[in-house]
Motif scaffolding. Structure first.
Motif, PDB file in Angstrom:
ATOM      1  N   UNK A  77     -12.112   8.155   8.883  1.00 60.11           N
ATOM      2  CA  UNK A  77     -10.945   7.211   9.246  1.00 60.11           C
ATOM      3  C   UNK A  77     -10.691   6.271   8.096  1.00 60.11           C
ATOM      4  N   UNK A  78     -11.754   6.094   7.294  1.00 58.85           N
ATOM      5  CA  UNK A  78     -11.548   5.181   6.342  1.00 58.85           C
ATOM      6  C   UNK A  78     -10.925   5.741   4.892  1.00 58.85           C
ATOM      7  N   UNK A  79     -10.944   7.200   4.798  1.00 58.26           N
ATOM      8  CA  UNK A  79     -10.325   7.907   3.662  1.00 58.26           C
ATOM      9  C   UNK A  79      -8.762   7.942   4.032  1.00 58.26           C
ATOM     10  N   UNK A  80      -8.746   8.242   5.289  1.00 56.52           N
ATOM     11  CA  UNK A  80      -7.283   8.522   5.837  1.00 56.52           C
ATOM     12  C   UNK A  80      -6.395   7.292   5.320  1.00 56.52           C
ATOM     13  N   UNK A  81      -7.071   6.081   5.843  1.00 54.39           N
ATOM     14  CA  UNK A  81      -6.313   4.809   5.595  1.00 54.39           C
ATOM     15  C   UNK A  81      -6.142   4.554   4.281  1.00 54.39           C
ATOM     16  N   UNK A  82      -6.803   4.826   3.320  1.00 47.02           N
ATOM     17  CA  UNK A  82      -6.664   4.851   2.051  1.00 47.02           C
ATOM     18  C   UNK A  82      -5.865   5.675   1.421  1.00 47.02           C
ATOM     19  N   UNK A  83      -5.788   7.125   1.872  1.00 44.02           N
ATOM     20  CA  UNK A  83      -4.753   7.872   1.555  1.00 44.02           C
ATOM     21  C   UNK A  83      -3.424   7.349   1.992  1.00 44.02           C
ATOM     22  N   UNK A  84      -3.077   6.970   3.370  1.00 44.72           N
ATOM     23  CA  UNK A  84      -1.844   6.380   3.654  1.00 44.72           C
ATOM     24  C   UNK A  84      -1.333   5.090   3.043  1.00 44.72           C
ATOM     25  N   UNK A  85      -2.557   4.404   2.529  1.00 44.23           N
ATOM     26  CA  UNK A  85      -2.000   3.425   1.828  1.00 44.23           C
ATOM     27  C   UNK A  85      -1.390   3.534   0.197  1.00 44.23           C
ATOM     28  N   UNK A  86      -1.941   4.565  -0.325  1.00 39.84           N
ATOM     29  CA  UNK A  86      -1.630   5.193  -1.643  1.00 39.84           C
ATOM     30  C   UNK A  86      -0.212   5.579  -1.456  1.00 39.84           C
ATOM     31  N   UNK A  87       0.028   6.570  -0.420  1.00 40.12           N
ATOM     32  CA  UNK A  87       1.137   7.118  -0.274  1.00 40.12           C
ATOM     33  C   UNK A  87       2.313   6.041  -0.071  1.00 40.12           C
ATOM     34  N   UNK A  88       2.026   5.170   0.812  1.00 38.74           N
ATOM     35  CA  UNK A  88       3.046   4.042   1.039  1.00 38.74           C
ATOM     36  C   UNK A  88       3.208   3.128  -0.384  1.00 38.74           C
ATOM     37  N   UNK A  89       2.287   2.884  -0.971  1.00 42.61           N
ATOM     38  CA  UNK A  89       2.505   2.229  -2.303  1.00 42.61           C
ATOM     39  C   UNK A  89       3.464   2.945  -3.085  1.00 42.61           C
ATOM     40  N   UNK A  90       3.090   4.193  -3.283  1.00 42.32           N
ATOM     41  CA  UNK A  90       3.983   4.905  -4.253  1.00 42.32           C
ATOM     42  C   UNK A  90       5.700   5.081  -3.643  1.00 42.32           C
ATOM     43  N   UNK A  91       5.653   5.007  -2.512  1.00 37.39           N
ATOM     44  CA  UNK A  91       6.833   4.894  -1.900  1.00 37.39           C
ATOM     45  C   UNK A  91       7.564   3.808  -2.079  1.00 37.39           C
ATOM     46  N   UNK A  92       6.795   2.644  -1.897  1.00 36.01           N
ATOM     47  CA  UNK A  92       7.191   1.257  -1.899  1.00 36.01           C
ATOM     48  C   UNK A  92       7.726   1.042  -3.563  1.00 36.01           C
ATOM     49  N   UNK A  93       6.899   1.459  -4.442  1.00 36.31           N
ATOM     50  CA  UNK A  93       7.224   1.356  -6.094  1.00 36.31           C
ATOM     51  C   UNK A  93       8.482   2.210  -6.163  1.00 36.31           C
TER      52      UNK A  93
END
Length: 65
Positions: free
Chosen positions: A1-17
């Motif tokens: 679960x921890x890895x999944x939340x980090x992956x989601x955060x990185x993808x969302x950060x890329x989309x945000x930028x």
């Protein structure tokens, strides 16, 4: 679960930028800029939710006997 939340955060950060670079700051609510603003807000919310999930899971681990 921890890895999944980090992956989601990185993808969302890329989309945000990416979407912040597409915003026309002179008229942020017109045309494609409006879509970029809405998507940026959604990406920010996704990062916040993933962070909250990580914090909740950490609290659960610490409070279990």
């Amino acid at each position: 679960m921890k890895l999944t939340t980090y992956i989601i955060s990185v993808i969302a950060l890329i989309i945000l930028i990416f979407n912040i670079s597409k915003i026309n700051f002179e008229a942020p609510l017109e045309g494609d800029s409006h879509t970029a603003v809405v998507t940026s807000i959604a990406a920010g919310c996704a990062i916040l939710i993933a962070t909250l999930v990580r914090v909740v899971k950490k609290i659960e681990r610490l409070t279990k006997p």
